[in-house]
Write an enzyme that holds these catalytic residues in place. Structure first.
Site, short mmCIF file in Angstrom:
data_model
loop_
_atom_site.label_atom_id
_atom_site.label_comp_id
_atom_site.label_asym_id
_atom_site.label_seq_id
_atom_site.Cartn_x
_atom_site.Cartn_y
_atom_site.Cartn_z
N PRO A 47 6.88 4.31 -16.87
CA PRO A 47 5.59 5.02 -17.02
C PRO A 47 4.37 4.13 -17.17
CG PRO A 47 7.27 5.97 -18.48
CD PRO A 47 7.83 4.68 -17.93
N THR A 58 3.27 2.02 -11.74
CA THR A 58 1.85 1.79 -11.53
C THR A 58 1.26 1.28 -12.83
OG1 THR A 58 1.70 3.52 -9.86
CG2 THR A 58 -0.34 2.88 -10.93
N LYS A 117 -3.17 0.14 -4.80
CA LYS A 117 -2.89 1.50 -5.26
C LYS A 117 -4.06 2.04 -6.10
CE LYS A 117 -0.09 4.90 -7.24
NZ LYS A 117 1.19 5.40 -7.67
#
Lengths: 304, 304, 304, 304
Positions: free
Chosen positions: A65, A95, A170
């Site tokens: 997470p 991420t 991203k």
């Protein structure tokens, strides 16, 4: 190939399944016994710690997470670095912020391992279908080394540059996405309030200079795009809280390099408002609810 | 067909030329004698007033800078309504606010004329090539009546709905455009500051969820899209002051219906800053200059 | 009283000096030998580690740049908790996030110590003069215990509530401050551009509903308030980078509780722009430079 | 003195009454017969048109909703300029844009009259009590001429500079006001969500650098200031729609001189959201409702 996979959530589980389908041997670890069992049922080997999952494999993949989890999984006493052999690459598909990537890469390098950031886009649908896009940061040789593994889980494997640039790609993409979605929400709501048919307006924007993924694929106004979350009460899709997380990463990264992100910071507040309104699990296109009056009558707008 | 054309600026002149090329007889009026002469050289008939240009024609077209000019051209003593025959349609291709359109349509209706809003997109290039998009507001019959005329000047003739919706469509599209361009500028600058190659970042965004016209066709970062204004020092294209005008129309229209436009209002301030910096005539993608440090070194950003 | 003091920067050094002046025995630690020497010359006892400084004292005070430093000073092997006796209170006057305060307070409690957040306002001037305001978070009894110590360094010692509320008070005050300063900068610049004498405008605002500390004491327009940093080229005062840090704490805290801070997030970007422009060390009222045209001629504005 | 007064609304009526109380002879005009009757009952002379009200008087005062009304009252066939004698000053206490003031002043000058902008602050309470502040734009001699008349209606009569600067002063003050109120609303809501007692937080801000009229006199959090509208359900006070109007004037004026007003434009959207939510008649401090969760439990915020 023997692969260790750590983090079997909504994204990680289908990714690991695709590795099994591709014929790899997969050792898995997750705090959730149920998540582990699903993978074991599909042929994976359960491990009691990240250390064990990282032992005796040719590649380790983490899908977690946030940066704090990656740090812990890497460097805990029973963590990846305690079990991994020298030279085995660690691919992190979480991420997280680019600064943490650099720290983790240095940490891994001191153990003789490469740490490659490879965040994904494509959502749970792409994870299941094996059509994810991987944005990969690391050396050219590291990229070539991990590309075949990623190819079992995704369709586009893009080398973005040095360590951390996968995350940069991203974050920057999602910064545009968060802004353009809110911008489309403003324009569609304004048009509705001014009396134009939303379908007509959507069609015009989608063939003109305003066209964007947020309008032509994921239009936030119900009824404009049949397959968009807006046409199914904003269920499924990319959750508001996930967008909020990514805009947080973007504004934090901007702060770290003293780079202003005016619209990004404001968009972040809009999704934060949605989240505080209890809409954090709706698709992020539900941000249009901040703009439309309840009845959607087009008679004057209203933010809530 | 005999057509009166009023307003021979950067857009109006090539549009009127295309009417001539299509075989129409065109009566023209403009305050600039030079602009009139160019059309006369191409076969048009010069008129001394809007009234004269509107007399004895089957259609009147106006292409003017702002609503105040349209009002004056319509209702002055020597204006269009003083000369036009009953039943002849008036097509206004200016970009103005929807409320003014309604007022002008009522005024025209009292004289027995229809007033059709038909703002364009496509810029001076599209005007010259006859490939403009016309966004048309008015009744279905009025639309059918004017469509053949517009077809001589444009490629896409879109019926948006009742009177004023042509302007609504244009304003809403450009609201998205102004926001998404600034959003792309933020993301490309942030990416540069964080060390990713802008070309790589542009390519990723353009195949991902951040893709939009502002990124894949008009990317504001020099070198990403060879044909974009950014790659020729922001010359040509759609001027910052024109974007500023359109965002002003959008936020004003939003105010009139109490519709919040958070990002739109903020984007307006960004372009206003550019304009106050003397960059009003540069392409609007030059808004990225607010974000990039002078040297563009990627070493930490900088707003100006 | 015997007091350990850790962190002898621009604020900490004069604070520790005031403790000495008040007759306390002070043990000091700082990474800078020069900073330590200044205090030793004034009568303090130099220590080789936070552990030593915290040993055999009745109170420990920390004054550090950020939460990471506090964490390290507390919990390192040679940190405060390694040396401090049970029951001795730890006062942290650093400005940090409320969530970290809670974590540190729990950590200290496990060692049998109270951890009291007591951030200050008043700047280096107030630190030297001993006129700081302390905003104190902790139990009523802890507050009574530390109040006499704080009184040697400050004029107003305010109990804000439970642990962390001292930081909340400081963060919220500075959130208003950062917003109102930028707001005054907008209004003064707009007035100048519209042709009113800034001194006249300042006088009107200061006796009307717009009055605020940012206008009547620290007006950002040069010449309006003689004693304000604006009238000495924005030197001294409260640095832009410090305001940026505090707005970062505010927006981060807001994110943690899903509380929107629209204006705060935007103000943060404005100061970030200033910082990226190289103005991070100027007083934060220099944010007006983003709005005024270079010459300050009032002839039309200009953001930079 | 004989004075013509046009516009007997919530502000104009008590102002005209104060002129009567001061012993002036007052001729009045308003479209509302009831409003006129109230003044007649108090000794005023009713007139059938602005022209009549402006005839045979030594001074004309207008107090109207917007510039369009002033234009019409001045220049209609039965307007002020049709009846006024040369040399008689026209005082306009409406709040309108500075550009219109200039246009009206030129128009009046051609008729041999001075047009003095004199907007007020102080609200309906100040109008009734005769304690308004008048911000006056015009020549020094015009100011001296009208000052005694204004003194019958207000306490502070401030000369702001040339024609239009009275409006500039009012607009700029209210720009700060609108921003600082929303800023205080953000900070108070954030503090509440983070667990500090709002009364304590208010007290700290009001003695610190965040202090401002919006916090120490009109604090938007219920219970902090007993006499503020927040403590009586946001009734009375300065309506949200009036703040919205003034922020519209500010952002429009800023646009006219290409002056960025980032926070002002964003604050405008916040009040616009309130207005679209049906809260336009509540005091503008009700903007805090956008930030506080319904129950105000402090358990995590919530925008609406």
């Amino acid at each position: 190939m023997k692969i260790g996979f750590i983090g079997l959530g909504n994204m990680g589980a289908p990714m690991a399944l695709n590795l099994l389908k591709a014929g790899h041997a997969v050792k898995v670890f997750d705090l959730s016994a149920a998540a582990v069992q699903t993978l074991v049922d599909a042929g994976a080997q359960a491990c009691g710690s990240p250390k064990t999952a990282a032992s005796d494999v040719e590649c380790v993949i983490t899908m977690l997470p946030a940066a704090a989890h990656v740090r812990s999984v890497l460097s805990a006493d029973d963590g990846v670095l305690a079990g991994i052999a020298t030279g085995v690459p660690i691919i992190d598909s979480s991420t997280i912020d680019p600064a943490s990537v650099k720290a983790f890469a240095e940490l891994a390098a001191r153990h003789g391992n490469s740490f490659i950031d490879a965040p994904v886009s494509g959502g749970t649908g792409g994870a299941a279908a094996g059509t994810l896009t991987f944005m990969v940061g690391g050396s050219a040789s590291a990229f070539e080394q991990v590309k075949p593994v990623l190819a079992a889980m995704g369709k586009n494997i893009v080398h973005c540059g040095d360590s951390g640039t996968g995350q940069v790609a991203k974050i920057c993409n999602n910064l545009v996405l968060g802004i353009s979605m809110a911008g489309v929400a403003e324009a569609m709501s304004l048009g509705e309030a001014l009396g134009i048919d939303p379908k007509v307006l959507g069609a015009i924007i989608n063939t003109s200079t305003g066209r964007c993924w947020s309008s032509d694929t994921y239009n936030p106004m119900p009824g404009v795009i049949d397959t968009a979350p807006a046409s199914r009460d904003y269920s499924g899709g990319f959750g508001t809280d996930l967008m909020l997380k990514d805009l947080g990463l973007a504004t934090d990264a901007a702060r770290s390099v003293r780079q202003p992100v005016y619209l990004g910071a404001l968009a972040q507040q809009l999704y934060q408002t949605m989240s505080s309104n209890g809409a954090g699990r709706l698709d992020f296109s539900a941000v249009i609810k901040l703009y439309r009056c309840e009845g959607g009558t087009g008679s004057g707008g209203g933010a809530r």
